[in-house]
Design a protein around this motif. Sequence first.
Motif, PDB file in Angstrom:
ATOM      1  N   SER A  13     -73.061  -4.651  -1.079  1.00 44.30           N
ATOM      2  CA  SER A  13     -72.851  -5.245  -2.397  1.00 44.30           C
ATOM      3  C   SER A  13     -72.653  -6.742  -2.212  1.00 44.30           C
TER       4      SER A  13
ATOM      5  N   PHE B 215     -72.985  -8.697  -7.598  1.00 42.53           N
ATOM      6  CA  PHE B 215     -73.480  -7.354  -7.901  1.00 42.53           C
ATOM      7  C   PHE B 215     -72.758  -6.315  -7.036  1.00 42.53           C
TER       8      PHE B 215
ATOM      9  N   GLN C  95     -72.903  -2.996  -7.732  1.00 43.57           N
ATOM     10  CA  GLN C  95     -73.766  -1.811  -7.696  1.00 43.57           C
ATOM     11  C   GLN C  95     -75.220  -2.263  -7.600  1.00 43.57           C
ATOM     12  N   ILE C  96     -75.874  -1.921  -6.499  1.00 51.24           N
ATOM     13  CA  ILE C  96     -77.263  -2.331  -6.278  1.00 51.24           C
ATOM     14  C   ILE C  96     -78.092  -1.092  -6.006  1.00 51.24           C
ATOM     15  N   SER C  97     -78.999  -0.777  -6.920  1.00 54.43           N
ATOM     16  CA  SER C  97     -79.877   0.382  -6.745  1.00 54.43           C
ATOM     17  C   SER C  97     -81.088   0.218  -7.646  1.00 54.43           C
TER      18      SER C  97
ATOM     19  N   SER D  58     -82.086   2.377  -9.794  1.00 50.84           N
ATOM     20  CA  SER D  58     -81.734   2.843 -11.137  1.00 50.84           C
ATOM     21  C   SER D  58     -80.958   1.768 -11.902  1.00 50.84           C
ATOM     22  N   THR D  59     -80.128   0.989 -11.209  1.00 43.45           N
ATOM     23  CA  THR D  59     -79.421  -0.130 -11.840  1.00 43.45           C
ATOM     24  C   THR D  59     -80.420  -1.150 -12.372  1.00 43.45           C
ATOM     25  N   ILE D  60     -81.454  -1.423 -11.592  1.00 40.49           N
ATOM     26  CA  ILE D  60     -82.460  -2.406 -11.998  1.00 40.49           C
ATOM     27  C   ILE D  60     -83.263  -1.882 -13.184  1.00 40.49           C
TER      28      ILE D  60
ATOM     29  N   LYS E  74     -82.267   0.140 -15.497  1.00 42.46           N
ATOM     30  CA  LYS E  74     -81.386   0.058 -16.671  1.00 42.46           C
ATOM     31  C   LYS E  74     -81.331  -1.377 -17.195  1.00 42.46           C
ATOM     32  N   ALA E  75     -81.210  -2.352 -16.294  1.00 41.95           N
ATOM     33  CA  ALA E  75     -81.166  -3.759 -16.697  1.00 41.95           C
ATOM     34  C   ALA E  75     -82.496  -4.192 -17.313  1.00 41.95           C
TER      35      ALA E  75
ATOM     36  N   LYS F  30     -80.986 -10.883 -14.375  1.00 43.02           N
ATOM     37  CA  LYS F  30     -80.280  -9.948 -13.488  1.00 43.02           C
ATOM     38  C   LYS F  30     -81.283  -9.160 -12.652  1.00 43.02           C
TER      39      LYS F  30
ATOM     40  N   LEU G 274     -81.619  -9.200  -8.528  1.00 40.58           N
ATOM     41  CA  LEU G 274     -81.477  -7.988  -7.710  1.00 40.58           C
ATOM     42  C   LEU G 274     -82.728  -7.717  -6.882  1.00 40.58           C
TER      43      LEU G 274
END
Length: 306
Positions: free
Chosen positions: A151, A155, A157-159, A161-163, A165-166, A174, A178
Amino acid sequence: MNLASTLNNNYAVTVGFFDGIHLGHRYLIEELKKAARARGLKSMIITFKEHPLRVIDATFKPELLTSNSEKLEQLQSFGIDKVIELDFTKEMANLTAGKFIKQVLYEQFDVRLLLVGHDHRFGKDRKEGFVEYQKYGQQLGMDVIQASRFSTEEFKQISSSTIRKALKAGKIKKVNALLTHPYSFEGYVVDGFKVGRKIGFPTANLRLVEPDKILPGIGVYAVEIEWEQAIYKGMMNIGRRPTIDNSDTISIEVHIINFDSDIYNQQLKVTFIDKIRDEKKFNSVEELIEQLKIDKEYVSTLPTSK
């Protein structure tokens, strides 16, 4: 491990789908290179052509951050000795973790060290974890190590799925941070509504080259368009065109600034710089035109990404 006994064709490997090649992936790849150097091994990344869940569930629709060609190009840019792209088949999906480690990694690819991501699971139904992987490795004389969770100050939470969602939320800055590079896709210019040119803002209507790539959420974006090795600034609308059409269908339209070439049926690369605003329904076409002028002026002032 005795370095003198290590053969040149023995590998340190990490395995994954690697969608997006984001900050966490980059950390894992650097850890792989370090581990390989420390043990006198060559480095290898194994990835897959098809998203594993699509093979397991035919109804699954992946929302990809990178196409296969983009992913391979980026993976090969890290100075890894070998990048392998496997066909993920139903037969492979049915392999237990132990069988995958023995039959694929050890016997097929001469793997002597396996680096596992901090939350990565593999094998049929992903029932087993790092402790079991270590046990199977020990039986073969293979080191199995686990990367620590990565991390940053910004950030936690780095994944992938996070990207995603953003991206759906239109948080382009963001997303680009990432990924460590601007998000992009390629599209074919297709026949459109031809309304834009009537109001002084002609648009190219696009259809994704890679239909599984994820689109940013509905809104208006500052983008760069690459065509025939030249870069142009543009304004892209992803949405339902509520002032003019109010369709249920999501359209992808881009107005390319200071551009008048015929690009119908051509392929363009679109790179996302920032979200300008939400899509909205204006009271009149004249109000829409005034807003487009403001959008254009703003986009024209932005620095280019290259």
